[in-house]
Design a protein around this motif. Structure first.
Motif, PDB file in Angstrom:
ATOM      1  N   ALA A 125     -11.126  -6.397  -8.451  1.00 35.53           N
ATOM      2  CA  ALA A 125      -9.804  -6.520  -7.834  1.00 35.53           C
ATOM      3  C   ALA A 125      -8.726  -6.693  -8.903  1.00 35.53           C
ATOM      4  CB  ALA A 125      -9.782  -7.705  -6.868  1.00 35.53           C
ATOM      5  N   SER A 143      -0.666  -0.331  -6.162  1.00 37.67           N
ATOM      6  CA  SER A 143      -1.377  -1.594  -6.378  1.00 37.67           C
ATOM      7  C   SER A 143      -2.859  -1.391  -6.651  1.00 37.67           C
ATOM      8  CB  SER A 143      -1.216  -2.500  -5.142  1.00 37.67           C
ATOM      9  OG  SER A 143      -1.764  -1.884  -3.998  1.00 37.67           O
ATOM     10  N   GLU A 144      -3.296  -0.141  -6.804  1.00 38.80           N
ATOM     11  CA  GLU A 144      -4.714   0.103  -7.049  1.00 38.80           C
ATOM     12  C   GLU A 144      -4.900   0.995  -8.270  1.00 38.80           C
ATOM     13  OE1 GLU A 144      -6.683   1.620  -3.640  1.00 38.80           O
ATOM     14  OE2 GLU A 144      -6.148  -0.056  -2.341  1.00 38.80           O
ATOM     15  N   SER A 151      -0.899   4.645  -3.877  1.00 39.77           N
ATOM     16  CA  SER A 151      -0.700   3.199  -3.903  1.00 39.77           C
ATOM     17  C   SER A 151      -0.314   2.751  -5.301  1.00 39.77           C
ATOM     18  CB  SER A 151      -1.974   2.468  -3.462  1.00 39.77           C
ATOM     19  OG  SER A 151      -1.849   1.075  -3.655  1.00 39.77           O
ATOM     20  N   SER A 185      -2.546   9.268  -6.669  1.00 40.70           N
ATOM     21  CA  SER A 185      -2.708   8.034  -5.911  1.00 40.70           C
ATOM     22  C   SER A 185      -1.473   7.833  -5.041  1.00 40.70           C
ATOM     23  CB  SER A 185      -2.882   6.837  -6.854  1.00 40.70           C
ATOM     24  OG  SER A 185      -2.890   5.618  -6.132  1.00 40.70           O
ATOM     25  N   ASP A 222      -7.743  -3.461 -10.563  1.00 42.14           N
ATOM     26  CA  ASP A 222      -6.904  -2.567  -9.776  1.00 42.14           C
ATOM     27  C   ASP A 222      -5.448  -3.014  -9.709  1.00 42.14           C
ATOM     28  OD1 ASP A 222      -8.872  -0.750  -9.239  1.00 42.14           O
ATOM     29  OD2 ASP A 222      -9.457  -1.625  -7.331  1.00 42.14           O
ATOM     30  N   ILE A 223      -5.203  -4.331  -9.715  1.00 40.35           N
ATOM     31  CA  ILE A 223      -3.827  -4.787  -9.496  1.00 40.35           C
ATOM     32  C   ILE A 223      -3.163  -5.344 -10.748  1.00 40.35           C
ATOM     33  CG2 ILE A 223      -4.323  -5.305  -7.086  1.00 40.35           C
ATOM     34  CD1 ILE A 223      -4.246  -8.288  -7.825  1.00 40.35           C
TER      35      ILE A 223
END
Length: 739
Positions: A67, A486-487, A484, A482, A70-71
């Motif tokens: 996690a 945030s990923e 997003s 992508s 990714d962020i």
């Protein structure tokens, strides 16, 4: 039908990748398609080495979860001239909420990490922010041997380093939170019950102000900020029916011949509706604001701050005074009180603010020449002195271009020019004459379609770096589309490269299927040390210990070069990543030399290298048929020695395929079979572990060229585990003279 023989030579590839050449105008020294090949100054086109962990690498058990990967934001920067020493540079690494420090002058960067100190940005979180600390990318700027760190969700930080007497031992760090301060040149707007701003030349009693819904404290604040005191306000109210002075009136003009304030004297002055001088109070410009400057820079002896994601501060720049004292890095205001009757002048070395109302979001600040480039999402502005160096009292703001910058990390300052990525191309800002700058698109001519194919979000998180030793710029980014932000924003897999000597483009694909993730790119100063032995003498005599001369071994810095270093996330498990650095300095003799991440699992993954030429129409043009005869290919010999089993090390291999008649797939049957074109003239044998030297540094092969058509392309492809250094080729054709 008459025929004509033709010979076509190609002996240089310095033009690099040109995707915009079309069918008939692709430069002969370029290629239309290709990856993982590097054009060289001598005209050779060669395969890149594998990207692998640096020699003697170390893994830092950062405990980064899937996690986090990714962020979190991941970036690197160089802290130059640390503590005032020109030979001391640190690489600063952001791993999410943590800032780490490495020594940039060591051979193995990853092994030089300071294990005793790091900065946890969570301790400097802006009050009220809802942003997860570590997701905003940080900006770093070197200032008089110190480091300024800024991000949108944390307070600006000043980092000071005190070195140890022994350079091999880390010194101590000190971190200071910077609360920026400015003078209040605006005051408090006085808005009545109806939402209307009260004109500044109107006067009311306390009861009348309250009846309008306006706090009397706000009224007094504005007067105090204009230099009034309670005594003077009382004197004025006594003489004017208990009314407070208007915000147009400066008390200085109410002094009588005895130098005493007299309201009657003040009332004789006609101030019109001009505002009185303000700025007595020094305030926090971010009161009630949850954002802080996201970028910083050092120019004209000052620290500059910008990029605040608040509508009222979007185009505002803050600058410190000339830093004769580094503790003034947060002082963004003039020293003299603007409301003073004695000393109110703005000094040349003062701090202050500059407003660029047209600017969108400011994403970067870059010193260039005699000024500072302000890169925003909707254009670039240049701040400089009018007739001389920048001062707080003498400057100009000029818009250079309306083409904005997509990301701060794409901007790279290179020897008097500034390169940056926009949404539609790569731009360079360079001097157009002795005092002016102009912006131009440098990608449209050669790689327009290639650049436009890069996903939009990938451009936002691309990161560039300049290597002064090689005169090249590498931009690291992801080519995976992508939706997003945030990923996996900082999980990269592609490099776009520009050779400034050749003005040529090329690119690399990087394997990420193995699991290792390139996250950021930086250039490090690699210093080579040489130990020299000296006899120790006393007077004219050598010093003896027992029967031996006393010798002193003194280490001297004799040369340095810069190398690209890639911050890499090393998967321990699917939910646990460590950190190290990687580079292309792969010295293995084995076939694994071209494998990315071989050190990760002793297998790695090899990215194929290839390129496809432009359309060759021999001498009789595209309207006439021609038949291929022979293609003579010239390649550099790469074998260097024999192993213990007399197998040559560093072998090469290259397969060539001809493609006829402008075809773009194999369906028409116009693509020939691949043939091996790296063939040595005769076998060479030598004893095990000896040098490979057959006397032929150039490997020349003559190959039957099969096929016919009105044009021909050649595709050259690397072989697994083998090098490829193509010098050129000569093609012979027979063509019709009639259409």
């Amino acid at each position: 039908m008459a025929v004509q023989a033709a010979v076509k030579d190609a002996f240089t590839f310095v033009g690099g990748l040109v995707t915009e050449g079309g069918y008939f105008i692709t430069p002969e020294n370029a290629y239309k398609e290709g990856v993982n090949v590097v054009p060289k100054l001598d005209g050779v086109l060669e395969r890149r080495n594998g990207l692998d962990y640096e020699d003697n690498y170390s893994l830092y058990a950062a405990g980064i979860t899937s996690a986090d990967k990714d962020i979190w934001a991941f970036t690197t920067s160089t802290w130059n001239t640390v503590a005032g020493n020109g030979n001391r540079d640190f690489i600063v690494v952001q791993l999410g909420r943590y800032i780490h420090f490495y020594k940039a002058s060591s051979g193995s960067v990853s092994g030089s990490r300071n294990t005793a100190f790091r900065i946890d940005l969570n301790g400097y979180k802006v009050s009220g922010t809802t942003t997860t600390i570590g997701t905003d990318i940080c900006s770093f700027s070197s200032t008089y041997g110190r480091l300024i760190i800024t991000s949108s969700s944390t307070y600006p930080l000043l980092v000071t380093y005190t070195p140890n007497v022994d350079e091999d031992v880390w010194g101590t760090f000190a971190v200071t939170k910077l609360d920026l301060k400015i003078r209040d040149f605006k005051g408090i707007p006085l808005i009545d019950n109806g939402g209307v701003v009260v004109p500044i030349d109107e006067e009311y009693t306390e009861a009348q102000w309250v009846a309008k819904g306006i706090s009397i404290d706000d009224v007094k604040y504005n007067l105090y900020n204009q230099g009034w005191t309670d005594d003077k306000i009382t004197t004025y109210r006594t003489a004017n029916s208990d009314k407070y002075p208007a915000n147009t009136k400066s008390w200085i003009y109410g002094k009588d011949t005895s130098d005493v304030f007299d309201a009657a004297v003040l009332n004789k002055q006609d101030f019109g509706n001009s505002p009185a001088p303000k700025g007595h109070y020094v305030i926090d410009p971010f009161d009630g604001v949850i954002y802080r400057p996201k970028v910083s820079s050092f120019f004209a002896g000052r620290v500059w701050y910008g990029g605040i994601s608040e509508p009222d501060l979007l185009g505002t720049l803050f600058f410190s005074p000339v830093l004769d004292d580094v503790t003034k890095a947060n002082v963004c205001y003039q020293a003299n009180d603007p409301t003073s009757e004695v000393l109110s002048d703005l000094l040349d070395n003062d701090g202050g603010t500059i407003e660029i109302p047209e600017a969108g979001e400011i994403v970067d600040l870059q010193p260039l020449g005699r000024g500072l480039m302000v890169l925003a999402t909707n254009g670039v502005w240049f701040i400089s002195g009018i007739d001389q160096a920048f001062t707080a009292a003498n400057y100009t703001v000029t818009r250079i271009t309306s083409v904005g910058c997509v990301s701060s990390k794409t901007a790279v300052s290179i020897e008097g020019a500034l390169y940056y990525w926009s949404t539609n191309g790569i731009y360079v800002i360079a001097p157009s004459n002795s005092v002016e700058y102009a912006a131009s698109n440098i990608s449209d001519k050669n790689i327009k379609s290639f650049y436009q194919s890069i996903p939009v979000l990938s451009k936002l998180y691309a990161e560039g770096c300049y290597n002064a030793s090689e005169k090249t710029v590498y931009w690291l980014y992801s080519n995976v589309a992508s939706t997003s932000t945030s990923e996996g924003r900082f999980n990269k897999n592609t490099m776009l490269c520009l050779d400034l000597n050749l003005q040529s483009w090329y690119w690399f694909s990087l394997d990420t299927d193995v699991g290792v993730i390139p996250a950021s790119i930086e250039v490090t100063k690699e210093t080579r040390n040489v130990s020299t032995s000296y006899d120790v003498v006393a007077g004219d005599d050598d010093v003896i210990a027992g029967a031996d001369d006393v010798v002193a071994n003194i280490t001297n810095i004799n040369a340095s070069q810069k190398l690209y270093k890639i911050l890499s996330l090393h998967p321990v498990t699917s939910n646990n990543y460590s950190v190290t650095f990687s580079d292309f300095v792969n010295t293995r003799d084995a076939s694994t030399k071209f494998s990315d991440w071989y050190s990760f699992n002793s297998v790695g993954s090899e990215e194929q290298a290839y390129f496809i030429t432009g359309y060759n129409m021999a001498e009789n043009g595209p309207a006439r048929m021609k038949t291929g005869q022979y293609l003579t290919v010239y390649m550099k010999r790469t074998e260097t020695s024999f192993d213990a089993n007399t197998v040559p090390l560093n072998q090469s291999g290259c397969k060539m395929q001809s493609r006829w008649d402008f075809t773009d797939n194999s369906y028409p049957g116009k693509w020939a079979d691949e043939v091996q074109v790296y063939r040595q003239l005769r076998p060479y044998f030598a004893a095990p572990l000896t040098t490979f030297d057959d006397g032929y540094p150039l490997v020349i092969s003559k190959n039957k060229l099969r096929g016919r058509g009105k044009s021909v392309q050649f595709k050259f492809t690397s072989e697994t585990g083998k090098d490829m250094k193509l010098v050129g080729w000569t093609g012979t054709f027979i063509g019709n003279t009639n259409v």
